[in-house]
Motif scaffolding. Structure first.
Motif, mmCIF file in Angstrom:
data_model
loop_
_atom_site.group_PDB
_atom_site.id
_atom_site.type_symbol
_atom_site.label_atom_id
_atom_site.label_comp_id
_atom_site.label_asym_id
_atom_site.label_seq_id
_atom_site.Cartn_x
_atom_site.Cartn_y
_atom_site.Cartn_z
ATOM 1 N N ILE A 33 33.757 25.016 -7.277
ATOM 2 C CA ILE A 33 34.312 23.727 -7.696
ATOM 3 C C ILE A 33 35.204 23.161 -6.601
ATOM 4 C CG2 ILE A 33 35.852 22.636 -9.373
ATOM 5 C CD1 ILE A 33 34.836 24.635 -11.431
ATOM 6 N N SER A 34 36.009 24.021 -5.989
ATOM 7 C CA SER A 34 36.911 23.574 -4.922
ATOM 8 C C SER A 34 36.132 22.950 -3.773
ATOM 9 C CB SER A 34 37.735 24.750 -4.402
ATOM 10 O OG SER A 34 38.477 25.327 -5.448
ATOM 11 N N PHE A 35 34.960 23.479 -3.508
ATOM 12 C CA PHE A 35 34.134 22.998 -2.390
ATOM 13 C C PHE A 35 33.749 21.535 -2.601
ATOM 14 C CE2 PHE A 35 29.716 22.594 -0.732
ATOM 15 C CZ PHE A 35 30.031 22.627 0.614
ATOM 16 N N PHE A 36 33.355 21.173 -3.822
ATOM 17 C CA PHE A 36 32.887 19.810 -4.052
ATOM 18 C C PHE A 36 34.023 18.825 -4.275
ATOM 19 C CE2 PHE A 36 28.736 21.739 -4.716
ATOM 20 C CZ PHE A 36 27.955 20.850 -4.004
ATOM 21 N N LEU A 37 35.193 19.278 -4.650
ATOM 22 C CA LEU A 37 36.333 18.380 -4.794
ATOM 23 C C LEU A 37 37.061 18.174 -3.483
ATOM 24 C CD1 LEU A 37 37.835 19.583 -8.202
ATOM 25 C CD2 LEU A 37 36.315 17.650 -7.765
ATOM 26 N N ASN A 38 36.596 18.819 -2.406
ATOM 27 C CA ASN A 38 37.242 18.706 -1.103
ATOM 28 C C ASN A 38 37.181 17.261 -0.609
ATOM 29 O OD1 ASN A 38 37.587 18.946 1.877
ATOM 30 N ND2 ASN A 38 37.675 21.123 1.319
ATOM 31 N N PRO A 39 38.307 16.694 -0.084
ATOM 32 C CA PRO A 39 38.296 15.293 0.391
ATOM 33 C C PRO A 39 37.328 15.068 1.554
ATOM 34 C CG PRO A 39 40.325 16.420 1.032
ATOM 35 C CD PRO A 39 39.638 17.299 0.038
ATOM 36 N N ALA A 40 36.968 16.117 2.281
ATOM 37 C CA ALA A 40 36.025 15.962 3.386
ATOM 38 C C ALA A 40 34.668 15.460 2.877
ATOM 39 C CB ALA A 40 35.856 17.283 4.107
ATOM 40 N N ARG A 41 34.392 15.702 1.582
ATOM 41 C CA ARG A 41 33.104 15.262 1.036
ATOM 42 C C ARG A 41 32.953 13.749 1.106
ATOM 43 N NH1 ARG A 41 31.381 14.799 -4.806
ATOM 44 N NH2 ARG A 41 29.107 14.937 -4.771
ATOM 45 N N LEU A 42 34.049 13.035 0.911
ATOM 46 C CA LEU A 42 33.988 11.573 0.961
ATOM 47 C C LEU A 42 33.645 11.079 2.362
ATOM 48 C CD1 LEU A 42 37.132 10.776 -1.226
ATOM 49 C CD2 LEU A 42 34.716 10.767 -1.929
ATOM 50 N N ILE A 43 34.221 11.720 3.373
ATOM 51 C CA ILE A 43 33.902 11.364 4.762
ATOM 52 C C ILE A 43 32.446 11.694 5.070
ATOM 53 C CG2 ILE A 43 34.437 11.856 7.183
ATOM 54 C CD1 ILE A 43 36.565 10.202 5.811
ATOM 55 N N PHE A 44 31.997 12.833 4.570
ATOM 56 C CA PHE A 44 30.623 13.263 4.825
ATOM 57 C C PHE A 44 29.603 12.245 4.288
ATOM 58 C CE2 PHE A 44 26.813 15.830 3.798
ATOM 59 C CZ PHE A 44 26.585 16.388 5.045
ATOM 60 N N GLN A 45 29.983 11.526 3.235
ATOM 61 C CA GLN A 45 29.063 10.560 2.632
ATOM 62 C C GLN A 45 29.031 9.216 3.367
ATOM 63 O OE1 GLN A 45 30.615 10.548 -1.367
ATOM 64 N NE2 GLN A 45 29.218 12.178 -2.044
ATOM 65 N N ARG A 46 29.953 9.032 4.303
ATOM 66 C CA ARG A 46 29.961 7.779 5.073
ATOM 67 C C ARG A 46 28.880 7.789 6.145
ATOM 68 N NH1 ARG A 46 36.234 6.835 6.601
ATOM 69 N NH2 ARG A 46 35.209 5.468 8.124
ATOM 70 N N ASP A 47 28.628 6.574 6.704
ATOM 71 C CA ASP A 47 27.630 6.454 7.768
ATOM 72 C C ASP A 47 28.258 6.394 9.145
ATOM 73 O OD1 ASP A 47 25.481 6.373 5.979
ATOM 74 O OD2 ASP A 47 25.792 4.237 5.634
ATOM 75 N N HIS A 48 29.524 5.959 9.224
ATOM 76 C CA HIS A 48 30.146 5.832 10.536
ATOM 77 C C HIS A 48 31.653 6.041 10.439
ATOM 78 C CE1 HIS A 48 30.662 1.735 8.892
ATOM 79 N NE2 HIS A 48 31.791 1.750 9.612
ATOM 80 N N LEU A 49 32.271 6.284 11.597
ATOM 81 C CA LEU A 49 33.723 6.414 11.747
ATOM 82 C C LEU A 49 34.155 5.533 12.908
ATOM 83 C CD1 LEU A 49 33.957 10.325 11.527
ATOM 84 C CD2 LEU A 49 34.514 8.717 9.687
ATOM 85 N N GLU A 50 35.448 5.246 12.964
ATOM 86 C CA GLU A 50 35.993 4.458 14.073
ATOM 87 C C GLU A 50 36.554 5.379 15.149
ATOM 88 O OE1 GLU A 50 35.912 1.204 14.574
ATOM 89 O OE2 GLU A 50 34.780 0.921 12.690
ATOM 90 N N HIS A 51 36.294 5.055 16.395
ATOM 91 C CA HIS A 51 36.835 5.845 17.496
ATOM 92 C C HIS A 51 38.359 5.790 17.456
ATOM 93 C CE1 HIS A 51 37.912 6.789 21.755
ATOM 94 N NE2 HIS A 51 36.926 7.677 21.557
ATOM 95 N N GLY A 52 39.002 6.938 17.463
ATOM 96 C CA GLY A 52 40.451 7.016 17.385
ATOM 97 C C GLY A 52 40.979 7.073 15.964
ATOM 98 N N GLU A 53 40.127 6.945 14.967
ATOM 99 C CA GLU A 53 40.533 7.006 13.568
ATOM 100 C C GLU A 53 41.127 8.371 13.252
ATOM 101 O OE1 GLU A 53 38.385 6.859 9.125
ATOM 102 O OE2 GLU A 53 37.276 6.228 10.919
ATOM 103 N N ILE A 54 42.196 8.371 12.476
ATOM 104 C CA ILE A 54 42.821 9.631 12.040
ATOM 105 C C ILE A 54 42.272 9.974 10.663
ATOM 106 C CG2 ILE A 54 44.955 10.860 11.565
ATOM 107 C CD1 ILE A 54 44.664 9.972 14.475
ATOM 108 N N LEU A 55 41.628 11.102 10.564
ATOM 109 C CA LEU A 55 41.061 11.502 9.276
ATOM 110 C C LEU A 55 42.180 11.821 8.292
ATOM 111 C CD1 LEU A 55 38.000 13.707 10.284
ATOM 112 C CD2 LEU A 55 38.081 11.284 9.759
ATOM 113 N N PRO A 56 42.038 11.407 7.016
ATOM 114 C CA PRO A 56 43.144 11.473 6.040
ATOM 115 C C PRO A 56 43.307 12.834 5.376
ATOM 116 C CG PRO A 56 41.250 10.434 5.028
ATOM 117 C CD PRO A 56 40.856 10.721 6.456
#
Length: 909
Positions: free
Chosen positions: A188-211
């Protein structure tokens, strides 16, 4: 393909495992001057050699000093520390002793064993430089040492069994977190991890600080290693971001021109799929992971990519590479495969259910809980002597004697009468020794399952106080190969004492070759092992150590692979009785023909198998030169599968065109059931074994008149001509209730013998010895018809299977072969009602099925549970013999099913 280290040379000229690592710089000051790479290479060489010896029964590491010091030097702190790390103990002398002899430096290595303090329940059975297993701990990737790996694997195995037995809604959450064989098992902890939301995105901004920061489930890296995948898979899963700075959490990405993400994706997937892994469940699933590339944009323009690898929890264990564990195999230092390493690491005593099953019938003689890595569990049947008792019977009680004892006396008398001057030679050689024992053999090589050497008068093993064990080989005349023979035999003895006999002390076996000339003058030659001076800790210090060694020797000489091994699913050794061992120890050249009369369950077939192994080594012949003949096909196939001889039935043996031109030696089993309908089998066997140019071959005949199943002529010589003759009177197979029943039936046979049995042969019954203490069950029941009988069997089998037995434990025995076909369809129908059907005839004796066959075809075989359907015979004279043969097949439980009508002999039950 096995991976071996060619820089480590296994020397073959000594009676011990000796690994030569070549030149090594020794001494603390000298080692500090070395370049780091050379220092690490030398340390790795010595560590690998030490690991290999620890796992292979111990031995010696030999190295040459690369430095020019003229005085003795210490080994070096870094080398000492590597050895401490290897054994995970500060007590270096528990397993290593270091000695410099001239420019040679020796490390004496004792066999690895798990003799840790009792409170330490995690005891890895194999020694390793590294497990290649990793775990996540907070934000770190931690390697597991051997003990941690053992604990981890034990937990995985235990949870996997829990998942197989229990429905999903009853599995504790802790177990679900570490296993992903089905959707409901995911953490359960694995799927509630906030990294999952980033993983579902298509792109990131250069220099962006991950939350979110790094955590147990998140790792930021500029590049990846295999350790991260192993650690995530072994610890609840997680996300690995490649292209994110770990401290600042800033998205940097990999520049577009430097990456072809499709090629890189395939490379990553291939690398992960190649990671070694083991399963403890039945699914054999792959590592579940997803590789995704997120675009990194800089002011709306594509700058590059961030690679994210999502790893899901794995049901078994994932390794970053094969474990770093070594062993000597085929005269090379080889790295264990992942499967071999896990198998040895988890190789403990039989699990609780199996151990409970065994403990009712057997008593442990050698536990794996504190024994060397290659040891196997050894059990003896309840009611038989323990290894301590066997040691005192075979090798005397050392406690009560202050003198050096010679044994066995009968062999010693033979040797003294055959070889003039031998007694004087031995007295002279043994003069310096006092308390202990000198154990003689015509050939210790043959005793250890090696080839006999011509020209050897005898071998003698000296076990005495304040000395290492010494193996003496006495030759009739000088022989250039005599020392090689002695060395090879001593090497095998040392290895078996540790790896089979479970000896845990420091051990070497020295060698000495003696020459007895025709003029009774003798010369002695020290073995090449005298060039290496073993530390005094390798000497037997007291009676306790001598007896421990002799008890290991008992296991080496008397152990055999139990017939239960295939049924239990792990290798189990049993011990011969003294009676069985004495027959096997006979001088084959002086006893080419022998009749062995054995009571039911006295181990005739075991002795027959062991003697065929001895024939091969004593006579220097191939397995296709040894013929095993029996009456029925299932027993023929059972022996044939052992791959020790050529196996046929009597009918095949008596075919007119079967001359068996290559055969030199013959073993006849269950001879009481042979017939002369196809000709005189005994005369044919005699003719074959007597045609050799170098003298007669071996003809040993095993029989039990009590189990005669017919009234025809069996073709055996009259009893008075069955000479020489031995008897096996110790019944060891059956549980107490069954054994008591057998005694009743044997009494009936003796009182009313069939006309074709010499009544004097049945006097052996009065000498019978019955092992006591094995619980079992004997039930007799009457049934109105066949349908009721088969329904009773199906119901009983079902309840016993529920209690933990397997189909391999059952045999359903009919009186005659024609009944087998009648009962088979009915029994299968009754079993299908309970949704299983696994009956086969005795030809499938090695398979995982219930045996259904006739009593004659099942003769010589055995099972834990036997159902006897309507014991009867067309020849009333052998009725009790037939019942005896049938009942003796059951080790633990016997069920006799009788119809209400039509059985004239029912009063016997």
């Amino acid at each position: 393909m096995k991976k071996h280290n060619p820089s480590l040379v296994v020397e073959l000229s000594l009676p011990d495992l000796v690994i030569n690592v070549g030149e090594v710089t020794l001494g603390e000051k000298n080692r500090k001057k070395l370049k780091k790479t050379q220092r690490e290479q030398e340390k790795e060489k010595i560590s690998q050699a030490a690991c290999a010896l620890l796992n292979s029964g111990g031995g010696v590491i030999r190295m040459e000093m690369a430095n020019s010091d003229e005085h003795p030097v210490e080994m070096g702190l870094d080398l000492e520390e590597s050895l401490r790390t290897l054994i995970q103990s500060s007590d270096l002398q528990a397993f290593f002793e270091i000695n410099q002899q001239g420019r040679c430096f020796y490390i004496f290595v004792k066999s690895w064993n798990t003799d840790f303090p009792p409170e330490d329940r995690f005891k890895p059975r194999v020694c390793s430089l590294g497990s290649s297993l990793h775990l996540r701990s907070a934000t770190s990737v931690l390697p597991m040492n051997s003990r941690e790996a053992f604990c981890f694997l034990e937990t995985k195995k235990r949870n996997a069994k829990l998942l197989e037995k229990e429905p999903p809604n009853k599995i504790p959450r802790v177990a679900k977190q570490n296993f992903r064989c089905a959707p409901w098992e995911t953490s359960i902890s694995f799927f509630l991890n906030p990294a999952r939301l980033i993983f579902q995105r298509d792109h990131l901004e250069h220099g962006e600080i991950l939350p979110f920061p790094e955590s147990q489930y998140v790792e930021f890296k500029q590049f990846s290693t295999k350790h991260h995948i192993s650690a995530f898979a072994n610890t609840g899963g997680g996300y690995l971001f490649i292209g994110v700075e770990d401290e600042s959490r800033k998205v940097l990405g990999c520049a577009e021109e430097n990456i072809k993400h499709e090629d890189l994706k395939k490379e990553i997937e291939d690398a992960i799929n190649k990671l070694p892994r083991v399963h403890f469940c039945q699914s054999q699933c792959q590592i579940t992971f997803t590789v995704k590339f997120l675009e990194v944009l800089d002011k709306g323009q594509l700058y590059g990519y961030v690679c994210v690898i999502r790893v899901e929890p794995f049901c078994g264990a994932v390794f970053s590479e094969a474990p770093r564990s070594w062993m000597v195999k085929d005269k090379e230092v080889c790295c264990l495969t992942t499967e071999e390493w896990v198998g040895m690491m988890m190789d403990t005593d039989p699990e609780a259910t199996e151990l409970l099953k065994l403990s009712k019938d057997f008593e442990s003689q050698l536990s794996l809980s504190s024994r060397p890595p290659l040891s196997r569990p050894v059990y003896s049947k309840k009611g038989l002597e323990h290894k301590e008792d066997l040691q005192q019977r075979l090798f005397s009680d050392l406690v009560s004697s202050e003198d050096l004892q010679f044994t066995p006396e009968s062999l010693l008398k033979e040797l003294y009468s055959e070889y003039e001057g031998l007694e004087e030679l031995l007295k002279k050689e043994m003069h310096p020794f006092s308390r202990g024992i000198l154990i003689f053999s015509r050939s210790w090589a043959v005793d250890l399952n090696l080839q006999e050497k011509q020209g050897v008068i005898c071998d003698a093993l000296l076990v005495t106080q304040n000395s290492p064990p010494i193996l003496y080989t006495i030759l009739g005349e000088q022989d250039a190969d005599g020392q090689l023979y002695c060395t090879r035999t001593a090497f095998t003895l040392k290895q078996k004492l540790v790896n089979m006999g479970g000896y845990t002390g420091k051990l070497c076996v020295m060698t000495k070759v003696l020459h007895l000339s025709p003029e009774s003058n003798a010369e002695s030659f020290e073995g090449s092992d005298s060039l290496i001076k073993y530390p005094e800790s390798y000497y037997l210090a007291d009676t306790k150590q001598m007896e421990a060694l002799l008890q290991s020797l008992v296991i080496v000489l008397l152990s055999f692979r139990s017939f239960l091994s295939d049924q239990l699913g792990f290798e189990l050794l049993n011990l011969l009785t003294v009676q069985q061992y004495e027959i096997i120890s006979k001088n084959l050249r002086k006893t080419p023909e022998l009749f062995i009369h054995g009571l039911p369950g006295s181990g005739k077939t075991i002795v027959a198998m062991k003697i065929m192994e001895k024939i091969k080594n004593t006579m220097g012949c191939e397995k296709n030169e040894i013929l095993y003949v029996c009456e029925n096909q299932p027993l023929r196939d059972f022996i044939g599968n052992k791959d020790i001889c050529y196996s046929v039935t009597r009918k095949t043996f008596m075919k007119t065109n079967s001359n068996f031109e290559k055969i030199k030696h013959i073993i006849i089993d269950e001879a009481q059931n042979f017939r002369t309908e196809d000709g005189n089998w005994y005369e044919k066997a005699k003719t074959i074994t007597e045609r050799g140019k170098d003298g007669p071959g071996i003809l040993w005949i095993f029989l039990d008149y009590f189990q005669t199943s017919h009234t025809d002529c069996c073709g055996l010589p009259h009893l008075q001509y069955q000479y020489p003759r031995e008897e096996l009177i110790r019944v060891v197979r059956n549980a107490d209730k069954i054994a008591n029943y057998l005694q009743e039936i044997m009494h009936e046979v003796r009182e009313n013998p069939p006309p074709n049995i010499p009544w004097e042969s049945l006097n052996i019954f009065s000498e019978a010895e019955w092992s006591q203490g094995v619980p079992g069950n004997l039930e007799m029941s009457k049934h109105k018809d066949m349908e009721q009988m088969v329904d009773y069997i199906a119901k009983k089998c079902h309840s016993l299977l529920e209690a933990g037995y397997s189909c391999k434990d059952f045999a359903v025995i009919c009186s005659i072969a024609s009944d087998v076909h009648i009962y088979k369809s009915k029994l299968q129908r009754a079993m299908r009602k309970r949704k299983w059907s696994q009956s086969r005839n005795a030809s499938y004796i090695m398979g995982k099925h219930i045996v259904l066959d006739s009593v004659r075809r099942f003769s010589g075989l055995e099972r834990d549970i036997v159902f006897a359907i309507n014991p009867t015979t067309a020849e009333p004279a052998v009725f009790h013999n037939l019942v005896l043969c049938l009942a003796s097949r059951a080790r633990k439980q016997l069920y006799i099913l009788i119809p209400f009508e039509g059985m004239t002999n029912s009063a016997s039950f």
